[in-house]
Design a protein around this motif. Sequence first.
Motif, PDB file in Angstrom:
ATOM      1  N   GLN A  55      46.139 -56.473  45.989  1.00  0.00           N
ATOM      2  CA  GLN A  55      47.372 -57.123  46.423  1.00  0.00           C
ATOM      3  C   GLN A  55      48.295 -56.168  47.197  1.00  0.00           C
ATOM      4  O   GLN A  55      49.158 -56.600  47.950  1.00  0.00           O
ATOM      5  CB  GLN A  55      48.113 -57.729  45.226  1.00  0.00           C
ATOM      6  CG  GLN A  55      47.339 -58.870  44.576  1.00  0.00           C
ATOM      7  CD  GLN A  55      48.237 -59.877  43.896  1.00  0.00           C
ATOM      8  OE1 GLN A  55      49.093 -60.476  44.519  1.00  0.00           O
ATOM      9  NE2 GLN A  55      48.020 -60.095  42.608  1.00  0.00           N
ATOM     10  N   VAL A  56      48.087 -54.866  47.000  1.00  0.00           N
ATOM     11  CA  VAL A  56      48.756 -53.861  47.825  1.00  0.00           C
ATOM     12  C   VAL A  56      47.656 -52.931  48.323  1.00  0.00           C
ATOM     13  O   VAL A  56      47.196 -52.063  47.592  1.00  0.00           O
ATOM     14  CB  VAL A  56      49.806 -53.061  47.023  1.00  0.00           C
ATOM     15  CG1 VAL A  56      50.451 -52.000  47.916  1.00  0.00           C
ATOM     16  CG2 VAL A  56      50.872 -53.970  46.451  1.00  0.00           C
ATOM     17  N   MET A  63      48.782 -53.791  54.384  1.00  0.00           N
ATOM     18  CA  MET A  63      49.895 -52.982  54.890  1.00  0.00           C
ATOM     19  C   MET A  63      49.830 -52.826  56.402  1.00  0.00           C
ATOM     20  O   MET A  63      50.859 -52.732  57.070  1.00  0.00           O
ATOM     21  CB  MET A  63      49.912 -51.611  54.203  1.00  0.00           C
ATOM     22  CG  MET A  63      50.511 -51.651  52.817  1.00  0.00           C
ATOM     23  SD  MET A  63      50.871 -49.994  52.174  1.00  0.00           S
ATOM     24  CE  MET A  63      49.316 -49.596  51.384  1.00  0.00           C
ATOM     25  N   MET A  65      56.683 -46.943  50.518  1.00  0.00           N
ATOM     26  CA  MET A  65      55.538 -47.465  49.780  1.00  0.00           C
ATOM     27  C   MET A  65      54.521 -46.355  49.511  1.00  0.00           C
ATOM     28  O   MET A  65      54.017 -46.214  48.387  1.00  0.00           O
ATOM     29  CB  MET A  65      54.872 -48.601  50.565  1.00  0.00           C
ATOM     30  CG  MET A  65      53.653 -49.195  49.885  1.00  0.00           C
ATOM     31  SD  MET A  65      54.059 -50.293  48.525  1.00  0.00           S
ATOM     32  CE  MET A  65      54.371 -51.797  49.442  1.00  0.00           C
ATOM     33  N   VAL A  76      58.048 -52.864  46.891  1.00  0.00           N
ATOM     34  CA  VAL A  76      56.936 -53.802  46.699  1.00  0.00           C
ATOM     35  C   VAL A  76      57.440 -55.237  46.806  1.00  0.00           C
ATOM     36  O   VAL A  76      56.755 -56.103  47.360  1.00  0.00           O
ATOM     37  CB  VAL A  76      56.228 -53.567  45.348  1.00  0.00           C
ATOM     38  CG1 VAL A  76      55.047 -54.509  45.199  1.00  0.00           C
ATOM     39  CG2 VAL A  76      55.755 -52.133  45.240  1.00  0.00           C
ATOM     40  N   TYR A  80      57.684 -55.909  50.431  1.00  0.00           N
ATOM     41  CA  TYR A  80      56.337 -56.071  50.981  1.00  0.00           C
ATOM     42  C   TYR A  80      55.774 -57.464  50.664  1.00  0.00           C
ATOM     43  O   TYR A  80      55.224 -58.140  51.543  1.00  0.00           O
ATOM     44  CB  TYR A  80      55.452 -54.966  50.408  1.00  0.00           C
ATOM     45  CG  TYR A  80      53.969 -55.214  50.432  1.00  0.00           C
ATOM     46  CD1 TYR A  80      53.199 -54.919  51.558  1.00  0.00           C
ATOM     47  CD2 TYR A  80      53.322 -55.718  49.307  1.00  0.00           C
ATOM     48  CE1 TYR A  80      51.827 -55.132  51.564  1.00  0.00           C
ATOM     49  CE2 TYR A  80      51.950 -55.922  49.308  1.00  0.00           C
ATOM     50  CZ  TYR A  80      51.211 -55.623  50.436  1.00  0.00           C
ATOM     51  OH  TYR A  80      49.863 -55.834  50.435  1.00  0.00           O
ATOM     52  N   TYR A 110      52.223 -64.596  45.331  1.00  0.00           N
ATOM     53  CA  TYR A 110      51.778 -63.487  44.490  1.00  0.00           C
ATOM     54  C   TYR A 110      50.780 -64.053  43.505  1.00  0.00           C
ATOM     55  O   TYR A 110      51.086 -64.993  42.770  1.00  0.00           O
ATOM     56  CB  TYR A 110      52.965 -62.849  43.759  1.00  0.00           C
ATOM     57  CG  TYR A 110      52.567 -61.707  42.838  1.00  0.00           C
ATOM     58  CD1 TYR A 110      52.261 -60.452  43.360  1.00  0.00           C
ATOM     59  CD2 TYR A 110      52.488 -61.890  41.463  1.00  0.00           C
ATOM     60  CE1 TYR A 110      51.902 -59.405  42.532  1.00  0.00           C
ATOM     61  CE2 TYR A 110      52.126 -60.849  40.619  1.00  0.00           C
ATOM     62  CZ  TYR A 110      51.830 -59.603  41.153  1.00  0.00           C
ATOM     63  OH  TYR A 110      51.454 -58.571  40.336  1.00  0.00           O
ATOM     64  N   VAL A 134      49.649 -56.322  40.595  1.00  0.00           N
ATOM     65  CA  VAL A 134      50.265 -55.092  41.072  1.00  0.00           C
ATOM     66  C   VAL A 134      50.842 -54.425  39.830  1.00  0.00           C
ATOM     67  O   VAL A 134      51.742 -54.962  39.189  1.00  0.00           O
ATOM     68  CB  VAL A 134      51.376 -55.373  42.103  1.00  0.00           C
ATOM     69  CG1 VAL A 134      52.079 -54.080  42.483  1.00  0.00           C
ATOM     70  CG2 VAL A 134      50.800 -56.049  43.340  1.00  0.00           C
TER      71      VAL A 134
END
Length: 432
Positions: free
Chosen positions: A169-170, A175, A197, A218, A221, A361, A374
């Motif tokens: 998810q990140v 990104m 980040m 986050v 983001y 999310y 996350v």
Amino acid sequence: MEIFNSKLEEEKVFRDPIHRYVYVQDSVIKALIDSKEFQRLRRIKQLGTSSTTFHGAEHSRFNHSLGVYEITRRIIDEIFVGSDEWDNEERLLALCAGLLHDIGHGPFSHSFEKVFDLDHEDYSQKIIMGNTEVNSILQQVSADFPQKVASVIGKTYENKLVVSLISSQVDADRMDYLQRDAFYTGVSYGKFDMERMLRVIRPSKDGLLIKASGVHVVEDYIMSRYQMYLQIYFHPASSSNEVILTKIFDRVKELYRAHYAFETAPKHFMTIFEEKVTVHDYLTLDEAVCTFYFSQWQNESDEILSDLCKRFLNRNLFRYIEFADTDENRRIFEELKQLFHAVGINSEYYLSVNASSNVGYDEYMPSDKVRQPVSLLLADGRCEDLSMHSSIVATIMGKRAVFRYLYFPKELIKALPTSKEKDAIMQLLKLK
């Protein structure tokens, strides 16, 4: 020739509008960039048909892939190096996976996948494992290195941290594309503080962690990603051209199977239509090839194929209305199909519902082995889901944004001679 950990005599630098510079120090990475399979990505747009709506969105999978590589390199070389949780023997593997994660994309990116029911991640792995320049380069690292790279992209590699760099998810992929797509579409939604980040990312055996002090970046983001899907990726005008693209290939496939005498035969697509496509066949396809065929097919005697190609090339899009999935709308759709048939418009090609959805999310369930949360690294060393520390994320967690539109050729309908069927169509579509 063994090139594992071999460095270039002089560092190669690519100028980039998002990261300013992309730094290449490893011989393997430079060789992969120069391979014909990777260079093909220059001829595939990152955002598929979105350039018909956002005219600046002409950027390619090539520059996105370089961006993912660069973010992965920075995380490893600037953040992870020296950490007990990171084995630097995995560095080259992670860099190659980041660079090659999208090498299996077809023309017009995800649009092409929908048309032919293909999966770009599957083809990325096939290209990496097949008789390709990419495979021969990876083989120079070690005999099992191509399989390792393919397994990272396929999310089956045993080291979850390496996989999470490319797919979580990140991750480096998200990104990059959020910032890059925002830049080229001319919007501000996808912007977030990437430097901050990178400063709060930490490695763990289960994947990437975010220091608790980084909760706000986050949030920024995740909301950037949420807004990009709402405003850019699911824009109904872009979807209109995607519908037309889909209908072109549907029509060509139908004509091919009916032994229609094409003036320009679809040679590059025959193995796909026959479901016998090889990696070599797949790699011959790019957007330049498709556009050539569309320009030729607009002169075909088949009126439907000719019209659809003209629409795609000249941005003569279908009109659209919001069309929720209700019993009433399903009834209306069936009635419209009958009315289209009565007035001589082929509803298979000129009446279409397109639906898109995305979760802001992903809600994590302990039994879920694909979606991961996350995780915030707290001051006492414990890890907890971001949603437990962010009211913003908790609000959108698991909530799915759904966009559903009905597409149709307004000008064809309005040009019909006066009749009760035309009046009924006009009324159902709320046309004036």
